[in-house]
Design a protein around this motif. Structure first.
Motif, PDB file in Angstrom:
ATOM      1  N   PRO A 482       0.808  -1.212   0.000  1.00 30.49           N
ATOM      2  CA  PRO A 482       0.000   0.000   0.000  1.00 30.49           C
ATOM      3  C   PRO A 482       0.846   1.269   0.000  1.00 30.49           C
ATOM      4  O   PRO A 482       1.962   1.283   0.529  1.00 30.49           O
ATOM      5  CB  PRO A 482      -0.780  -0.129   1.310  1.00 30.49           C
ATOM      6  CG  PRO A 482       0.134  -0.904   2.205  1.00 30.49           C
ATOM      7  CD  PRO A 482       0.835  -1.886   1.314  1.00 30.49           C
ATOM      8  N   LEU A 483       0.305   2.313  -0.596  1.00 29.58           N
ATOM      9  CA  LEU A 483       1.010   3.587  -0.610  1.00 29.58           C
ATOM     10  C   LEU A 483       0.975   4.259   0.753  1.00 29.58           C
ATOM     11  O   LEU A 483       1.908   4.946   1.144  1.00 29.58           O
ATOM     12  CB  LEU A 483       0.376   4.519  -1.651  1.00 29.58           C
ATOM     13  CG  LEU A 483       0.495   4.092  -3.113  1.00 29.58           C
ATOM     14  CD1 LEU A 483      -0.233   5.089  -3.998  1.00 29.58           C
ATOM     15  CD2 LEU A 483       1.946   3.980  -3.529  1.00 29.58           C
ATOM     16  N   PHE A 484      -0.146   4.073   1.485  1.00 29.59           N
ATOM     17  CA  PHE A 484      -0.324   4.739   2.771  1.00 29.59           C
ATOM     18  C   PHE A 484      -0.789   3.712   3.806  1.00 29.59           C
ATOM     19  O   PHE A 484      -1.970   3.635   4.114  1.00 29.59           O
ATOM     20  CB  PHE A 484      -1.352   5.866   2.657  1.00 29.59           C
ATOM     21  CG  PHE A 484      -1.126   6.759   1.467  1.00 29.59           C
ATOM     22  CD1 PHE A 484      -0.105   7.679   1.461  1.00 29.59           C
ATOM     23  CD2 PHE A 484      -1.928   6.660   0.342  1.00 29.59           C
ATOM     24  CE1 PHE A 484       0.115   8.493   0.366  1.00 29.59           C
ATOM     25  CE2 PHE A 484      -1.724   7.478  -0.753  1.00 29.59           C
ATOM     26  CZ  PHE A 484      -0.692   8.394  -0.740  1.00 29.59           C
ATOM     27  N   PRO A 485       0.115   2.881   4.338  1.00 31.10           N
ATOM     28  CA  PRO A 485      -0.318   1.875   5.315  1.00 31.10           C
ATOM     29  C   PRO A 485      -0.938   2.535   6.535  1.00 31.10           C
ATOM     30  O   PRO A 485      -0.462   3.564   7.020  1.00 31.10           O
ATOM     31  CB  PRO A 485       0.978   1.131   5.652  1.00 31.10           C
ATOM     32  CG  PRO A 485       2.081   2.065   5.262  1.00 31.10           C
ATOM     33  CD  PRO A 485       1.566   2.863   4.103  1.00 31.10           C
ATOM     34  N   LEU A 486      -2.016   1.919   7.043  1.00 27.96           N
ATOM     35  CA  LEU A 486      -2.757   2.518   8.148  1.00 27.96           C
ATOM     36  C   LEU A 486      -2.050   2.356   9.486  1.00 27.96           C
ATOM     37  O   LEU A 486      -2.056   3.254  10.315  1.00 27.96           O
ATOM     38  CB  LEU A 486      -4.147   1.880   8.236  1.00 27.96           C
ATOM     39  CG  LEU A 486      -5.128   2.240   7.131  1.00 27.96           C
ATOM     40  CD1 LEU A 486      -6.423   1.465   7.322  1.00 27.96           C
ATOM     41  CD2 LEU A 486      -5.418   3.733   7.134  1.00 27.96           C
ATOM     42  N   GLN A 487      -1.458   1.196   9.722  1.00 26.16           N
ATOM     43  CA  GLN A 487      -0.880   0.911  11.017  1.00 26.16           C
ATOM     44  C   GLN A 487       0.485   0.266  10.862  1.00 26.16           C
ATOM     45  O   GLN A 487       0.742  -0.436   9.888  1.00 26.16           O
ATOM     46  CB  GLN A 487      -1.796  -0.034  11.813  1.00 26.16           C
ATOM     47  CG  GLN A 487      -3.101   0.600  12.259  1.00 26.16           C
ATOM     48  CD  GLN A 487      -3.956  -0.387  13.040  1.00 26.16           C
ATOM     49  OE1 GLN A 487      -3.806  -1.589  12.925  1.00 26.16           O
ATOM     50  NE2 GLN A 487      -4.873   0.136  13.840  1.00 26.16           N
ATOM     51  N   PRO A 488       1.389   0.492  11.826  1.00 24.44           N
ATOM     52  CA  PRO A 488       2.677  -0.216  11.790  1.00 24.44           C
ATOM     53  C   PRO A 488       2.461  -1.688  12.093  1.00 24.44           C
ATOM     54  O   PRO A 488       1.407  -2.091  12.601  1.00 24.44           O
ATOM     55  CB  PRO A 488       3.484   0.484  12.899  1.00 24.44           C
ATOM     56  CG  PRO A 488       2.445   1.019  13.836  1.00 24.44           C
ATOM     57  CD  PRO A 488       1.284   1.410  12.965  1.00 24.44           C
ATOM     58  N   PRO A 489       3.438  -2.525  11.791  1.00 30.04           N
ATOM     59  CA  PRO A 489       3.293  -3.961  12.088  1.00 30.04           C
ATOM     60  C   PRO A 489       3.018  -4.192  13.571  1.00 30.04           C
ATOM     61  O   PRO A 489       3.560  -3.513  14.442  1.00 30.04           O
ATOM     62  CB  PRO A 489       4.646  -4.539  11.660  1.00 30.04           C
ATOM     63  CG  PRO A 489       5.194  -3.554  10.672  1.00 30.04           C
ATOM     64  CD  PRO A 489       4.700  -2.215  11.113  1.00 30.04           C
ATOM     65  N   ARG A 490       2.167  -5.161  13.869  1.00 36.52           N
ATOM     66  CA  ARG A 490       1.823  -5.465  15.250  1.00 36.52           C
ATOM     67  C   ARG A 490       2.940  -6.262  15.927  1.00 36.52           C
ATOM     68  O   ARG A 490       3.592  -7.102  15.298  1.00 36.52           O
ATOM     69  CB  ARG A 490       0.511  -6.254  15.298  1.00 36.52           C
ATOM     70  CG  ARG A 490      -0.695  -5.454  14.891  1.00 36.52           C
ATOM     71  CD  ARG A 490      -1.909  -6.361  14.731  1.00 36.52           C
ATOM     72  NE  ARG A 490      -1.787  -7.239  13.575  1.00 36.52           N
ATOM     73  CZ  ARG A 490      -2.698  -8.141  13.247  1.00 36.52           C
ATOM     74  NH1 ARG A 490      -3.780  -8.290  13.988  1.00 36.52           N
ATOM     75  NH2 ARG A 490      -2.520  -8.896  12.175  1.00 36.52           N
ATOM     76  N   THR A 491       3.143  -6.015  17.218  1.00 39.74           N
ATOM     77  CA  THR A 491       4.155  -6.752  17.970  1.00 39.74           C
ATOM     78  C   THR A 491       3.638  -8.145  18.290  1.00 39.74           C
ATOM     79  O   THR A 491       2.445  -8.451  18.175  1.00 39.74           O
ATOM     80  CB  THR A 491       4.496  -6.013  19.273  1.00 39.74           C
ATOM     81  OG1 THR A 491       3.331  -5.986  20.113  1.00 39.74           O
ATOM     82  CG2 THR A 491       4.937  -4.581  18.976  1.00 39.74           C
ATOM     83  N   GLY A 492       4.562  -9.011  18.751  1.00 39.58           N
ATOM     84  CA  GLY A 492       4.164 -10.360  19.102  1.00 39.58           C
ATOM     85  C   GLY A 492       3.156 -10.393  20.242  1.00 39.58           C
ATOM     86  O   GLY A 492       2.208 -11.189  20.241  1.00 39.58           O
ATOM     87  N   THR A 493       3.338  -9.521  21.244  1.00 43.37           N
ATOM     88  CA  THR A 493       2.392  -9.485  22.364  1.00 43.37           C
ATOM     89  C   THR A 493       1.011  -9.050  21.904  1.00 43.37           C
ATOM     90  O   THR A 493      -0.011  -9.603  22.354  1.00 43.37           O
ATOM     91  CB  THR A 493       2.922  -8.527  23.452  1.00 43.37           C
ATOM     92  OG1 THR A 493       4.206  -8.978  23.902  1.00 43.37           O
ATOM     93  CG2 THR A 493       1.969  -8.481  24.632  1.00 43.37           C
ATOM     94  N   GLU A 494       0.953  -8.059  21.019  1.00 43.14           N
ATOM     95  CA  GLU A 494      -0.341  -7.608  20.503  1.00 43.14           C
ATOM     96  C   GLU A 494      -1.027  -8.725  19.714  1.00 43.14           C
ATOM     97  O   GLU A 494      -2.245  -8.937  19.844  1.00 43.14           O
ATOM     98  CB  GLU A 494      -0.149  -6.378  19.621  1.00 43.14           C
ATOM     99  CG  GLU A 494       0.263  -5.136  20.385  1.00 43.14           C
ATOM    100  CD  GLU A 494       0.633  -3.980  19.466  1.00 43.14           C
ATOM    101  OE1 GLU A 494       0.631  -2.833  19.929  1.00 43.14           O
ATOM    102  OE2 GLU A 494       0.920  -4.239  18.276  1.00 43.14           O
ATOM    103  N   LEU A 495      -0.253  -9.445  18.909  1.00 46.64           N
ATOM    104  CA  LEU A 495      -0.833 -10.553  18.151  1.00 46.64           C
ATOM    105  C   LEU A 495      -1.345 -11.649  19.078  1.00 46.64           C
ATOM    106  O   LEU A 495      -2.433 -12.201  18.868  1.00 46.64           O
ATOM    107  CB  LEU A 495       0.200 -11.119  17.184  1.00 46.64           C
ATOM    108  CG  LEU A 495       0.514 -10.282  15.944  1.00 46.64           C
ATOM    109  CD1 LEU A 495       1.701 -10.860  15.190  1.00 46.64           C
ATOM    110  CD2 LEU A 495      -0.697 -10.215  15.033  1.00 46.64           C
ATOM    111  N   LEU A 496      -0.573 -11.968  20.108  1.00 46.02           N
ATOM    112  CA  LEU A 496      -0.997 -13.011  21.043  1.00 46.02           C
ATOM    113  C   LEU A 496      -2.276 -12.596  21.758  1.00 46.02           C
ATOM    114  O   LEU A 496      -3.215 -13.394  21.904  1.00 46.02           O
ATOM    115  CB  LEU A 496       0.112 -13.293  22.048  1.00 46.02           C
ATOM    116  CG  LEU A 496      -0.212 -14.314  23.143  1.00 46.02           C
ATOM    117  CD1 LEU A 496      -0.640 -15.645  22.544  1.00 46.02           C
ATOM    118  CD2 LEU A 496       0.995 -14.505  24.074  1.00 46.02           C
ATOM    119  N   ALA A 497      -2.341 -11.340  22.209  1.00 48.75           N
ATOM    120  CA  ALA A 497      -3.547 -10.862  22.887  1.00 48.75           C
ATOM    121  C   ALA A 497      -4.755 -10.914  21.949  1.00 48.75           C
ATOM    122  O   ALA A 497      -5.863 -11.317  22.355  1.00 48.75           O
ATOM    123  CB  ALA A 497      -3.329  -9.445  23.406  1.00 48.75           C
TER     124      ALA A 497
END
Length: 570
Positions: A482-497
């Motif tokens: 994408p030209l304008f990504p909405l969010q930075p990559p999620r961390t491992g803790t965020e993904l686990l939650a």
């Protein structure tokens, strides 16, 4: 009125002065290129007339002439490259006059009231902004010469720019509010018609495009060296132009604002509040509602209509937004379009491409979804997919099944892992549990799934009802999406939650009679007894980050969730 006129005149005069400064930079560059040729002519004429003796001066004259020829050839090559460089054009959805006759009529009437040229066309952008964009470069035009470009002999009249309107404005704003907001934008066509300002803008855009062309990766050595030279020259000229160009645009904006004060000025102050509100609702809708669907290969086909629902919900919750819903009884600006549903769908698809990188057209792995289908086809499927991924990672780690909430480590009689919520809770709450390894495993699984589902090269085109022409992203060439990504990559803790929350929601749906739902401001929601439960995040974080399962167990008991029952994962 005289004060307004003086502000406009001062802004226009300052803009022309800055434009002349930019044109002087261009003239100086041209003069510098032909200076060796002028010196060579003087020397050769002096030798021919006998003012300078043959000998050394004759050799110097021919050496200067040869140097002048080389410099002229290089200058001509640079000028040709700058002239041929294709300026970047914002990705938009074109609106033909047949698709929006009332909108074109409103804009033309507005231009008449402002006594400025009307924009040459109208386009929609999936963003909360509006601007004028010059698309007169030959590479951006197709077919015969467009009206307003001028033909025949004499000085060309610059074509009017294209008016780009943020699509959320059309659905949230009323007709009078849209007219008031567009007034200062349309007023900018006046300065754009000035030949000096138009020439200065073409010069700066050409330099910028040449720099961009030089930076395109994948060029062979034969093309890379000349392109690098052209890019270096263009960068040097851009450094000298930067200050004048920025000041010129500020002066143009000041002149347009001064002229627009004569039209709907009081209403514009009120309408600006709606601009800020639309931006807040659009941002929440994209990041909380659209992004989860995009990640699953689905794209909401009525994003702009969703803005109205999101902002109506915001006005219901926020005291600062009280009274905004009373506006909904007035005529919405989207009524100015013949087929607003088709335009909304085209803008929604473009938003998915810009902010997520989806394909250009719907397909088997990239299909539209209506808001009525969103809870079942996006929310429930998202939870099931993430819960299944969580158990696959637990299987890969060799984590045994647990059938009793209070007995971590116990296994099922059959030996095969059972997809229960108790298995997840007991593993994360057990002493010495490696939640970081689980988070890393989920992160790797997500990366593999996203790479597997990554869309191939998009095809051209947009829905014909919204306008015809080439794809809105074709002009960006090989720029990755994408030209304008909405969010930075999620961390491992965020993904686990997120995955634990999904598992809890699946268990609640399967064992406690809960249901997936859609919250217009927060996205996927769990509905228990018809009401949204928004208190699940804190107990899950306590489990994931601290290994404390008591808050989550208390929550599950209050809701009536059975953690020992298998959960459907597909």
């Amino acid at each position: 009125m005289s004060g307004t006129g003086s502000v406009e005149e001062l802004g226009a005069h300052a803009a022309r002065a800055r434009a002349m400064a930019l044109l002087r930079i261009r003239s100086r560059a041209t003069a510098l290129a032909i200076l060796p040729a002028a010196a060579a002519v003087v020397l050769l004429v002096a030798v021919a007339q006998g003012h300078i003796g043959p000998g050394v001066w004759s050799t110097v004259s021919w050496a200067v002439a040869a140097c002048a020829v080389v410099i002229l050839l290089l200058a001509a090559a640079v000028a040709a490259a700058v002239a041929r460089a294709r300026p970047a054009v914002s990705p938009t959805v074109p609106l033909t006059e047949a698709a929006a006759p009332d909108l074109y009529r409103l804009v033309r009437d507005l231009a008449d009231r402002l006594d400025v040229p009307a924009p040459s066309a109208i386009a929609l952008t999936p963003d909360c902004d509006s601007w004028l964009e010059d698309r007169t470069h030959p590479a951006n035009r197709s077919g015969a010469e467009e009206p307003g470009e001028g033909s025949g002999r004499g000085r060309r009249t610059p074509a009017a720019p294209v008016l780009v309107i943020g699509s959320p404005f059309l659905w949230w704003m009323r007709v009078a509010e849209l007219r008031a907001v567009l007034a200062p934008v349309v007023a900018g066509t006046g300065p754009s018609a000035n030949p000096d300002i138009a020439a200065a803008r073409r010069f700066v855009r050409g330099l910028d495009a040449a720099v961009a062309d030089a930076a395109v990766p994948g060029q062979g050595r034969v093309r890379r060296i000349p392109a690098a030279f052209v890019g270096w020259i263009a960068k040097v000229l851009l450094r000298g132009c930067r200050g004048h160009a920025a000041e010129m645009e500020r002066c143009v904006a000041a002149a347009a604002s001064g002229r627009a004060q004569e039209v709907d000025y009081g209403l514009r102050i009120v309408a600006q509040e709606q601009v800020g509100l639309a931006y807040a609702g659009w941002d929440r809708l994209l990041t909380r509602v659209a992004l989860p669907a995009w990640r699953m290969g689905r794209w909401p086909s009525r994003l702009d209509a969703g803005v109205v629902s999101a902002l109506t919900e915001l006005s219901r919750r926020d005291r600062l937004a009280e009274g905004f819903t009373s506006r909904l009884g007035e005529r919405p600006a989207c009524d100015l379009i013949e087929e607003p549903g088709a335009a909304d769908e085209a803008a929604s698809l473009l938003a998915a491409r810009l902010f997520h990188g989806g394909p250009a057209e719907a397909g088997p792995g990239w299909s539209p979804v209506d808001w009525q289908q969103y809870p079942d086809e996006v929310v429930d499927r998202k939870w099931r997919t993430e819960a299944a991924r969580l158990h696959r990672v637990l299987d890969a780690m060799g984590v045994a099944s647990s059938v009793t909430v209070g007995a971590p480590g116990s296994t099922a009689s059959g030996g095969a892992p059972v997809p229960t919520l108790a298995r997840v809770i007991d593993h994360l709450a057990s002493p010495g549990a490696d939640s970081e390894a689980l988070a890393a495993g989920i992160g790797a699984a997500v990366a593999r799934d996203e790479e597997k589902a990554a869309p191939g090269p998009g095809t051209e085109g947009s829905p014909p009802a919204a306008g015809a022409g080439t794809g809105p992203l074709d002009l960006w060439g090989p720029v990755p999406l994408p030209l304008f990504p909405l969010q930075p990559p999620r961390t491992g803790t965020e993904l686990l939650a997120d995955h634990v929350v999904a598992m809890v929601c699946c268990a609640a749906v399967d064992t406690a009679g809960a249901a997936p739902g859609l919250d217009w401001l927060d996205g996927p929601a769990l509905l228990v007894d018809g009401g949204r439960r928004s208190d699940l995040g804190a107990p899950v974080l306590s489990l994931v980050e601290e290994g404390d399962a008591e808050p989550l167990r208390s929550w599950l008991t209050a809701v009536g969730v059975r953690t020992d029952k298998p959960v459907r994962l597909s």
